[in-house]
Design an enzyme around this catalytic site. Structure first.
Site, mmCIF file in Angstrom:
data_model
loop_
_atom_site.group_PDB
_atom_site.id
_atom_site.type_symbol
_atom_site.label_atom_id
_atom_site.label_comp_id
_atom_site.label_asym_id
_atom_site.label_seq_id
_atom_site.Cartn_x
_atom_site.Cartn_y
_atom_site.Cartn_z
ATOM 1 N N ASP A 38 0.828 -1.214 0.000
ATOM 2 C CA ASP A 38 0.000 0.000 0.000
ATOM 3 C C ASP A 38 0.856 1.255 0.000
ATOM 4 O O ASP A 38 1.486 1.593 1.008
ATOM 5 C CB ASP A 38 -0.896 0.025 1.249
ATOM 6 C CG ASP A 38 -2.088 -0.909 1.146
ATOM 7 O OD1 ASP A 38 -2.744 -0.916 0.086
ATOM 8 O OD2 ASP A 38 -2.369 -1.615 2.129
ATOM 9 N N GLY A 145 -7.455 3.595 2.872
ATOM 10 C CA GLY A 145 -6.471 4.313 3.669
ATOM 11 C C GLY A 145 -6.425 3.873 5.114
ATOM 12 O O GLY A 145 -5.377 3.911 5.736
ATOM 13 N N ASP A 177 -10.297 -5.290 -1.624
ATOM 14 C CA ASP A 177 -9.436 -4.728 -0.580
ATOM 15 C C ASP A 177 -10.310 -4.078 0.491
ATOM 16 O O ASP A 177 -11.144 -3.229 0.189
ATOM 17 C CB ASP A 177 -8.489 -3.697 -1.209
ATOM 18 C CG ASP A 177 -7.404 -3.250 -0.232
ATOM 19 O OD1 ASP A 177 -7.310 -3.825 0.864
ATOM 20 O OD2 ASP A 177 -6.656 -2.333 -0.602
ATOM 21 N N GLY A 178 -10.088 -4.497 1.735
ATOM 22 C CA GLY A 178 -10.853 -3.948 2.859
ATOM 23 C C GLY A 178 -12.072 -4.802 3.153
ATOM 24 O O GLY A 178 -12.708 -5.334 2.250
ATOM 25 N N GLY A 179 -12.341 -4.965 4.427
ATOM 26 C CA GLY A 179 -13.564 -5.685 4.819
ATOM 27 C C GLY A 179 -13.505 -7.184 4.655
ATOM 28 O O GLY A 179 -14.524 -7.855 4.809
ATOM 29 N N GLY A 199 -5.926 -8.725 5.684
ATOM 30 C CA GLY A 199 -5.271 -7.750 6.549
ATOM 31 C C GLY A 199 -5.602 -7.933 8.011
ATOM 32 O O GLY A 199 -5.519 -9.044 8.548
HETATM 33 C C1 DX5 Z 1 -6.736 -0.088 3.114
HETATM 34 C C2 DX5 Z 1 -5.545 -0.877 2.685
HETATM 35 C C3 DX5 Z 1 -5.666 -2.316 2.916
HETATM 36 C C4 DX5 Z 1 -5.993 -2.772 4.278
HETATM 37 C C5 DX5 Z 1 -7.326 -3.377 4.218
HETATM 38 O O1 DX5 Z 1 -6.818 1.084 2.395
HETATM 39 O O2 DX5 Z 1 -5.389 -0.714 1.297
HETATM 40 O O3 DX5 Z 1 -4.622 -3.021 2.327
HETATM 41 O O4 DX5 Z 1 -5.141 -3.725 4.815
HETATM 42 O O5 DX5 Z 1 -7.993 -3.222 5.377
HETATM 43 P P1 DX5 Z 1 -8.161 -4.392 6.465
HETATM 44 O O6 DX5 Z 1 -6.833 -4.716 7.012
HETATM 45 O O7 DX5 Z 1 -9.043 -3.741 7.453
HETATM 46 O O8 DX5 Z 1 -8.806 -5.557 5.770
HETATM 47 ZN ZN ZN Z 2 -4.639 -1.769 -0.332
#
Ligand code: DX5
Ligand code: ZN
Length: 228
Positions: A38, A145, A177-179, A199
């Site tokens: 990222d 982010g 990405d995310g969730g 993540g």
């Molecule tokens: C968020 C990042 C992710 C992040 C995802 O903007 O790009 O890579 O790790 O979020 P989580 O860890 O909450 O799944």
């Molecule tokens: Zn990301």
């Protein structure tokens, strides 16, 4: 690469930077399909992220392909340095430049796989004249982010709608990405997701065993639930 219909990408920013080398060994052992990198500028998103020099060290210490998520305004001047650092996939945000077509061309001209990322509020119609130029779309299922945000529920419909657009195109990745959580992952795969960013709610959840074990736990959950 594995022969499942989905792949897991480890979100490196969720790890402790001090442990990066050990984490990379564990991710190799757990056969992570991708490393998610990222890059953030504090402008396009409200924090700073990883930078190309770190990518170079990662590439010197791991054979796992790296997908670079570019959360920066005006990404064009940074494409070359990322390609030189060894990025395997470069994924700028469609909202971050008025010239996304040119940025995609620049990535491809450097011999790197090109994708684009879409914020939750960005319509899939923005891909109309771009989809034939790329083979990777990253859908943000949270506002980008910040780690640890909850999945925006109608993003599952967005995955499904994108899958319809992509149709039977081979080697096209729909990355989420995310969730991504143990509870949402199989729903995403069923809707058509092919790469899940793992993540803070999955493999990097604090204090629950090594990354390789947790990668395998995620696969077990998804395989079981998608077989039902
Ligand atoms: C968020 C990042 C992710 C992040 C995802 O903007 O790009 O890579 O790790 O979020 P989580 O860890 O909450 O799944
Ligand atoms: Zn990301």
């Amino acid at each position: 690469m594995n022969n499942r219909k989905y792949k897991l990408s480890a979100s490196l920013i969720c790890g402790d930077i001090i442990n990066l080398k050990e984490d990379l060994k564990s991710l190799e052992k757990g056969k992570a399909d991708y490393l998610h990198f990222d890059m953030m500028d504090g402008l396009f998103v409200p924090r700073f992220g990883q930078y190309p020099e770190i990518l170079k060290s990662i590439k010197e210490n791991s054979k796992i392909p790296v997908d670079v998520h570019l959360m920066i305004q005006n990404p064009e001047p940074y494409i070359e340095v990322l390609a030189d650092a060894g990025a395997d996939v470069i994924v700028p945000h469609i909202e971050s430049t008025p010239h996304i077509h040119r940025v995609v061309k620049k990535i491809k001209d450097l011999g790197v796989r090109a994708g684009v990322a879409l914020n939750p509020g960005t319509s899939l119609s923005t891909l109309d004249y771009l989809i034939d130029e790329i083979d990777w779309v990253e859908l943000m299922a949270i506002n980008p982010g910040i780690v640890g945000h909850k999945l925006i529920p109608n993003m599952l419909n967005k995955i499904y709608d994108l899958k319809k657009i992509v149709g039977l195109r081979e080697n096209f990745e729909i990355q989420i990405d995310g969730g991504v959580t143990p509870g949402s992952a199989s729903k995403m795969v069923t809707a058509g997701a092919t790469v899940l960013v793992c993540g803070s709610s999955t493999i990097y959840r604090p204090k629950e065993g090594s990354l390789d074990v947790r990668l395998n736990e995620m696969r077990k959950i998804i395989d079981t639930e998608t077989a039902l």
